[in-house]
Design a protein around this motif. Structure first.
Motif, PDB file in Angstrom:
ATOM      1  N   ARG A  92       6.651   3.826  -7.312  1.00 57.01           N
ATOM      2  CA  ARG A  92       6.998   4.626  -6.234  1.00 57.01           C
ATOM      3  C   ARG A  92       7.210   3.486  -5.009  1.00 57.01           C
ATOM      4  N   ARG A  93       8.406   3.819  -4.338  1.00 54.61           N
ATOM      5  CA  ARG A  93       8.792   2.848  -3.402  1.00 54.61           C
ATOM      6  C   ARG A  93       8.162   3.108  -2.017  1.00 54.61           C
ATOM      7  N   TYR A  94       7.661   1.922  -1.305  1.00 53.82           N
ATOM      8  CA  TYR A  94       7.121   2.076   0.009  1.00 53.82           C
ATOM      9  C   TYR A  94       7.437   1.262   0.835  1.00 53.82           C
ATOM     10  N   ILE A  95       7.348   1.413   2.282  1.00 51.59           N
ATOM     11  CA  ILE A  95       7.835   0.374   3.149  1.00 51.59           C
ATOM     12  C   ILE A  95       6.361   0.224   4.017  1.00 51.59           C
ATOM     13  N   PRO A  96       5.924  -0.999   3.862  1.00 47.02           N
ATOM     14  CA  PRO A  96       4.827  -1.345   4.508  1.00 47.02           C
ATOM     15  C   PRO A  96       5.069  -1.757   6.011  1.00 47.02           C
ATOM     16  N   ASN A  97       4.200  -1.265   6.950  1.00 51.29           N
ATOM     17  CA  ASN A  97       4.172  -1.629   8.164  1.00 51.29           C
ATOM     18  C   ASN A  97       2.970  -1.887   8.669  1.00 51.29           C
ATOM     19  N   VAL A  98       2.730  -3.607   9.055  1.00 47.86           N
ATOM     20  CA  VAL A  98       1.480  -3.773   9.619  1.00 47.86           C
ATOM     21  C   VAL A  98       1.589  -3.580  11.029  1.00 47.86           C
ATOM     22  N   ILE A  99       0.514  -2.590  11.317  1.00 47.70           N
ATOM     23  CA  ILE A  99       0.315  -2.062  12.691  1.00 47.70           C
ATOM     24  C   ILE A  99      -0.500  -3.055  13.614  1.00 47.70           C
ATOM     25  N   HIS A 100      -1.528  -3.659  12.962  1.00 47.22           N
ATOM     26  CA  HIS A 100      -2.571  -4.414  13.730  1.00 47.22           C
ATOM     27  C   HIS A 100      -3.050  -5.619  12.890  1.00 47.22           C
ATOM     28  N   LEU A 101      -3.669  -6.447  13.719  1.00 45.75           N
ATOM     29  CA  LEU A 101      -4.246  -7.432  12.892  1.00 45.75           C
ATOM     30  C   LEU A 101      -5.416  -7.829  13.888  1.00 45.75           C
ATOM     31  N   SER A 102      -6.705  -7.998  13.543  1.00 46.65           N
ATOM     32  CA  SER A 102      -7.772  -8.057  14.052  1.00 46.65           C
ATOM     33  C   SER A 102      -8.827  -9.147  13.400  1.00 46.65           C
ATOM     34  N   GLY A 103      -9.371  -9.544  14.312  1.00 40.17           N
ATOM     35  CA  GLY A 103     -10.444 -10.619  13.922  1.00 40.17           C
ATOM     36  C   GLY A 103     -11.897  -9.894  13.728  1.00 40.17           C
ATOM     37  N   THR A 104     -11.987  -8.589  14.024  1.00 35.44           N
ATOM     38  CA  THR A 104     -13.326  -7.988  13.864  1.00 35.44           C
ATOM     39  C   THR A 104     -13.002  -6.517  13.364  1.00 35.44           C
ATOM     40  N   ILE A 105     -14.004  -6.203  12.240  1.00 33.37           N
ATOM     41  CA  ILE A 105     -13.842  -4.666  11.922  1.00 33.37           C
ATOM     42  C   ILE A 105     -13.895  -3.718  12.935  1.00 33.37           C
ATOM     43  N   LYS A 106     -14.435  -3.837  14.083  1.00 23.49           N
ATOM     44  CA  LYS A 106     -14.578  -2.905  15.071  1.00 23.49           C
ATOM     45  C   LYS A 106     -13.253  -2.725  15.568  1.00 23.49           C
TER      46      LYS A 106
END
Length: 153
Positions: A92-106
């Protein structure tokens, strides 16, 4: 004592419209396999060797199609590139969109909860329901917030 430092990617997997494909329910393992294959295809064995031990899918929501991916800090760009170059999961085709990059899980958790609220607001706007209307999304927001907050490093 040395601490293992991570980066947390908040990714939205937008299903591409395709009338011929069947809807296969996703889970964290299928996403992990697709990211693994994308790393192997685009970065080879060296790329997989650098992130293979540290990459994992910590959370996936089939309602809002977001997932939280953990990867080692030193090689997070390889994982980010592999997610961006991802085209299909289980056919199934998907378009990935990276919304956020974080250094902590919080911070990843806070971004995920915020994004869930935005997606539910979009669903409600499409359905033309008032924001104070009680529907199944309210229960979903509560349970997803609890699931996301319960994630551990």
């Amino acid at each position: 004592m040395v601490r293992f430092k991570n980066r947390w990617l908040l990714v939205e997997l937008i299903p591409a419209p395709n009338p011929n494909s069947s809807t296969v329910p996703l889970d964290g393992h299928k996403i992990w396999e697709a990211v693994r294959q994308s790393i192997l295809n685009n970065f080879g064995d060296v790329g997989w060797g650098s992130v293979g031990l540290s990459i994992s899918v910590k959370y996936y929501s089939p309602t809002t199609n977001i997932c939280i991916i953990r990867v080692a800090r030193d090689h997070h760009k390889i994982a980010w590139g592999a997610v961006t170059l991802l085209t299909a999961i289980e056919g199934r085709r998907y378009i990935p969109n990276v919304i956020h990059l974080s250094g902590t899980i919080k911070h990843a958790q806070l971004a995920a909860i915020s994004h869930n609220r935005e997606v539910v607001a979009r669903y409600r706007a499409q359905a033309k329901t008032p924001s104070a209307y009680q529907d199944s999304y309210e229960e979903y927001l509560q349970t997803s917030s609890m699931e996301i907050e319960a994630l551990q490093d």
